[in-house]
Design a protein around this motif. Structure first.
Motif, mmCIF file in Angstrom:
data_model
loop_
_atom_site.group_PDB
_atom_site.id
_atom_site.type_symbol
_atom_site.label_atom_id
_atom_site.label_comp_id
_atom_site.label_asym_id
_atom_site.label_seq_id
_atom_site.Cartn_x
_atom_site.Cartn_y
_atom_site.Cartn_z
ATOM 1 N N ASP A 58 0.816 -1.213 0.000
ATOM 2 C CA ASP A 58 0.000 0.000 0.000
ATOM 3 C C ASP A 58 0.851 1.265 0.000
ATOM 4 N N ASN A 59 2.140 1.093 -0.324
ATOM 5 C CA ASN A 59 3.067 2.220 -0.431
ATOM 6 C C ASN A 59 3.332 2.893 0.913
ATOM 7 N N LEU A 60 3.233 2.127 1.995
ATOM 8 C CA LEU A 60 3.599 2.648 3.307
ATOM 9 C C LEU A 60 5.106 2.497 3.511
ATOM 10 N N PRO A 61 5.744 3.418 4.235
ATOM 11 C CA PRO A 61 7.186 3.304 4.484
ATOM 12 C C PRO A 61 7.527 1.988 5.164
ATOM 13 N N GLY A 62 8.636 1.390 4.744
ATOM 14 C CA GLY A 62 9.001 0.070 5.238
ATOM 15 C C GLY A 62 10.207 0.068 6.155
ATOM 16 N N LEU A 63 11.166 -0.800 5.843
ATOM 17 C CA LEU A 63 12.324 -1.042 6.704
ATOM 18 C C LEU A 63 13.146 0.235 6.865
ATOM 19 N N MET A 64 13.324 0.676 8.103
ATOM 20 C CA MET A 64 14.000 1.941 8.368
ATOM 21 C C MET A 64 15.454 1.925 7.897
ATOM 22 N N SER A 65 16.140 0.803 8.088
ATOM 23 C CA SER A 65 17.549 0.736 7.682
ATOM 24 C C SER A 65 17.690 0.868 6.167
ATOM 25 N N ALA A 66 16.747 0.301 5.417
ATOM 26 C CA ALA A 66 16.781 0.419 3.961
ATOM 27 C C ALA A 66 16.520 1.861 3.533
ATOM 28 N N ARG A 67 15.606 2.518 4.217
ATOM 29 C CA ARG A 67 15.287 3.908 3.892
ATOM 30 C C ARG A 67 16.486 4.815 4.173
ATOM 31 N N ARG A 68 17.160 4.556 5.283
ATOM 32 C CA ARG A 68 18.338 5.360 5.617
ATOM 33 C C ARG A 68 19.487 5.082 4.661
ATOM 34 N N ALA A 69 19.622 3.837 4.239
ATOM 35 C CA ALA A 69 20.692 3.488 3.301
ATOM 36 C C ALA A 69 20.514 4.193 1.964
ATOM 37 N N LEU A 70 19.269 4.508 1.623
ATOM 38 C CA LEU A 70 18.979 5.224 0.378
ATOM 39 C C LEU A 70 18.922 6.735 0.584
ATOM 40 N N ASP A 71 19.301 7.185 1.790
ATOM 41 C CA ASP A 71 19.280 8.620 2.126
ATOM 42 C C ASP A 71 17.888 9.218 1.927
ATOM 43 N N GLN A 72 16.881 8.446 2.270
ATOM 44 C CA GLN A 72 15.511 8.924 2.126
ATOM 45 C C GLN A 72 15.211 9.973 3.192
ATOM 46 N N ASN A 73 14.432 10.970 2.818
ATOM 47 C CA ASN A 73 13.984 11.975 3.776
ATOM 48 C C ASN A 73 12.873 11.346 4.618
ATOM 49 N N ILE A 74 13.243 10.836 5.789
ATOM 50 C CA ILE A 74 12.314 10.061 6.612
ATOM 51 C C ILE A 74 11.093 10.892 7.007
ATOM 52 N N ALA A 75 11.333 12.114 7.469
ATOM 53 C CA ALA A 75 10.229 12.959 7.931
ATOM 54 C C ALA A 75 9.256 13.262 6.793
ATOM 55 N N ALA A 76 9.789 13.562 5.613
ATOM 56 C CA ALA A 76 8.931 13.894 4.472
ATOM 57 C C ALA A 76 8.098 12.692 4.041
ATOM 58 N N GLU A 77 8.725 11.518 3.966
ATOM 59 C CA GLU A 77 8.001 10.318 3.541
ATOM 60 C C GLU A 77 6.950 9.907 4.567
ATOM 61 N N ASP A 78 7.284 10.038 5.857
ATOM 62 C CA ASP A 78 6.304 9.711 6.892
ATOM 63 C C ASP A 78 5.120 10.678 6.857
ATOM 64 N N THR A 79 5.407 11.945 6.556
ATOM 65 C CA THR A 79 4.328 12.934 6.446
ATOM 66 C C THR A 79 3.413 12.607 5.266
ATOM 67 N N LYS A 80 4.012 12.219 4.136
ATOM 68 C CA LYS A 80 3.214 11.823 2.973
ATOM 69 C C LYS A 80 2.320 10.632 3.308
ATOM 70 N N ALA A 81 2.887 9.659 4.022
ATOM 71 C CA ALA A 81 2.107 8.475 4.396
ATOM 72 C C ALA A 81 0.946 8.861 5.309
ATOM 73 N N TRP A 82 1.204 9.782 6.232
ATOM 74 C CA TRP A 82 0.146 10.231 7.142
ATOM 75 C C TRP A 82 -0.961 10.953 6.375
ATOM 76 N N LEU A 83 -0.581 11.798 5.422
ATOM 77 C CA LEU A 83 -1.576 12.518 4.626
ATOM 78 C C LEU A 83 -2.409 11.552 3.786
ATOM 79 N N ARG A 84 -1.757 10.503 3.237
ATOM 80 C CA ARG A 84 -2.511 9.503 2.473
ATOM 81 C C ARG A 84 -3.508 8.785 3.371
ATOM 82 N N LYS A 85 -3.081 8.484 4.598
ATOM 83 C CA LYS A 85 -3.974 7.803 5.533
ATOM 84 C C LYS A 85 -5.181 8.674 5.855
ATOM 85 N N VAL A 86 -4.933 9.956 6.116
ATOM 86 C CA VAL A 86 -6.027 10.864 6.450
ATOM 87 C C VAL A 86 -6.969 11.034 5.261
#
Length: 295
Positions: A211-239
């Motif tokens: 469902d395109n929800l953020p997954g494994l934190m270590s994988a996200r960090r390894a890809l230098d993903q903007n954790i806060a931005a992606e989590d915010t997007k996921a929250w907005l999709r949920k709402v």
């Protein structure tokens, strides 16, 4: 390797009909309890009604979680897995409905299930039929699922594929209570670690859920993903998916503003109310209504 299909094919049907049990998972929109139930006797309770439709006869039990969840939101996942020499996991992602015994379609549906199964569909204490429309079929390796250790009665390949074959615990020293772990998963992970490729695999396969929800934190960090931005997007999709709650919240806010205006605390322009009401209509898929003087 994970594969996805839009519907069941002949190979899927053959796999399903050879399994001695299945599992169904469901959950409410809100609450603490995500339910998983094992179901036996699929030859007498589970029917494939078409490439995208399955149904099973639901017996009376100590709870009614699946029925309640399907009534509320329709979401359910069916899982089959092999406990024999050929590993496989199959999941059916579905939207379902409950057909209880008092429903006029119950007997008709039960007769159709019996026709599809080639014999009578029956289970003592049946209370409903759960009909499930398949949105996606997923298959995966199943190497992490243990298999039944071969016993003295498993004399043929067909016998060994049958998960209800009698197991002689003394036949295999590596078996624990008749179960034997597969070595494939450990061997694969060990090789990936030796080649230093396990993290690359996690970055490819464990970054997001279905469902395109953020997954494994270590994988996200390894890809230098903007954790806060992606989590915010996921929250907005949920709402945004909780349209009922959003509409109720807006309605309560409008009622509060009207109440405040009636007591003279707040002044509301008519056009403001039009915008609010039209927003609700858009959320419910209804046409907007505007004052002609504003057009």
């Amino acid at each position: 390797m994970v594969k996805y299909y839009p519907s069941l094919n002949e190979e899927h049907v053959e796999f399903i009909t050879s399994q001695p049990l299945f599992f169904i998972a469901s959950a409410p929109w809100a609450g603490d309890h995500i339910n998983v139930s094992p179901k036996g006797h699929p030859s007498r309770t589970f029917s494939i009604l078409g490439p995208k439709t399955v149904a099973y006869l639901d017996a009376t039990g100590s709870g009614c979680e699946t029925i309640s969840h399907v009534y509320e939101n329709g979401r359910a996942t069916i899982m089959f897995c092999s406990f024999g020499p050929s590993p496989k996991i199959m999941r059916l992602f579905c939207k379902g409905r409950v057909v209880e015994k008092w429903d006029q379609h119950y007997q008709e549906l039960r007769a159709k299930m019996a026709t599809e199964n080639g014999d009578d569909v029956d289970i003592t204490g049946a209370r409903a039929i759960i009909v499930l429309k398949i949105s996606k079929v997923q298959t995966s390796c199943g190497f992490g699922v243990p298999m039944l250790a071969a016993g003295s009665d498993a004399t043929t390949a067909d016998d060994q594929r049958d998960a209800v074959t009698f197991v002689d615990h003394n036949q295999d020293d590596n078996a624990i209570d008749g179960w034997k772990n597969r070595e494939t998963m450990d061997n694969w992970a060990r090789k990936m670690l030796e080649k230093q490729e396990l993290m690359d695999y996690q970055k490819r396969s464990n970054l997001y859920s279905l469902d395109n929800l953020p997954g494994l934190m270590s994988a996200r960090r390894a890809l230098d993903q903007n954790i806060a931005a992606e989590d915010t997007k996921a929250w907005l999709r949920k709402v945004s998916r909780q349209q009922d709650a959003v509409c109720v919240g807006i309605a309560l806010g409008v009622l509060l503003m009207i109440a405040l205006s009636l007591v003279g605390v707040l002044t509301i322009q008519a056009t403001f109310l039009d915008h609010i009401l039209n927003f609700q209509r858009r959320q419910m898929g209804e046409p907007e209504i505007w004052d002609k003087s504003e057009l």
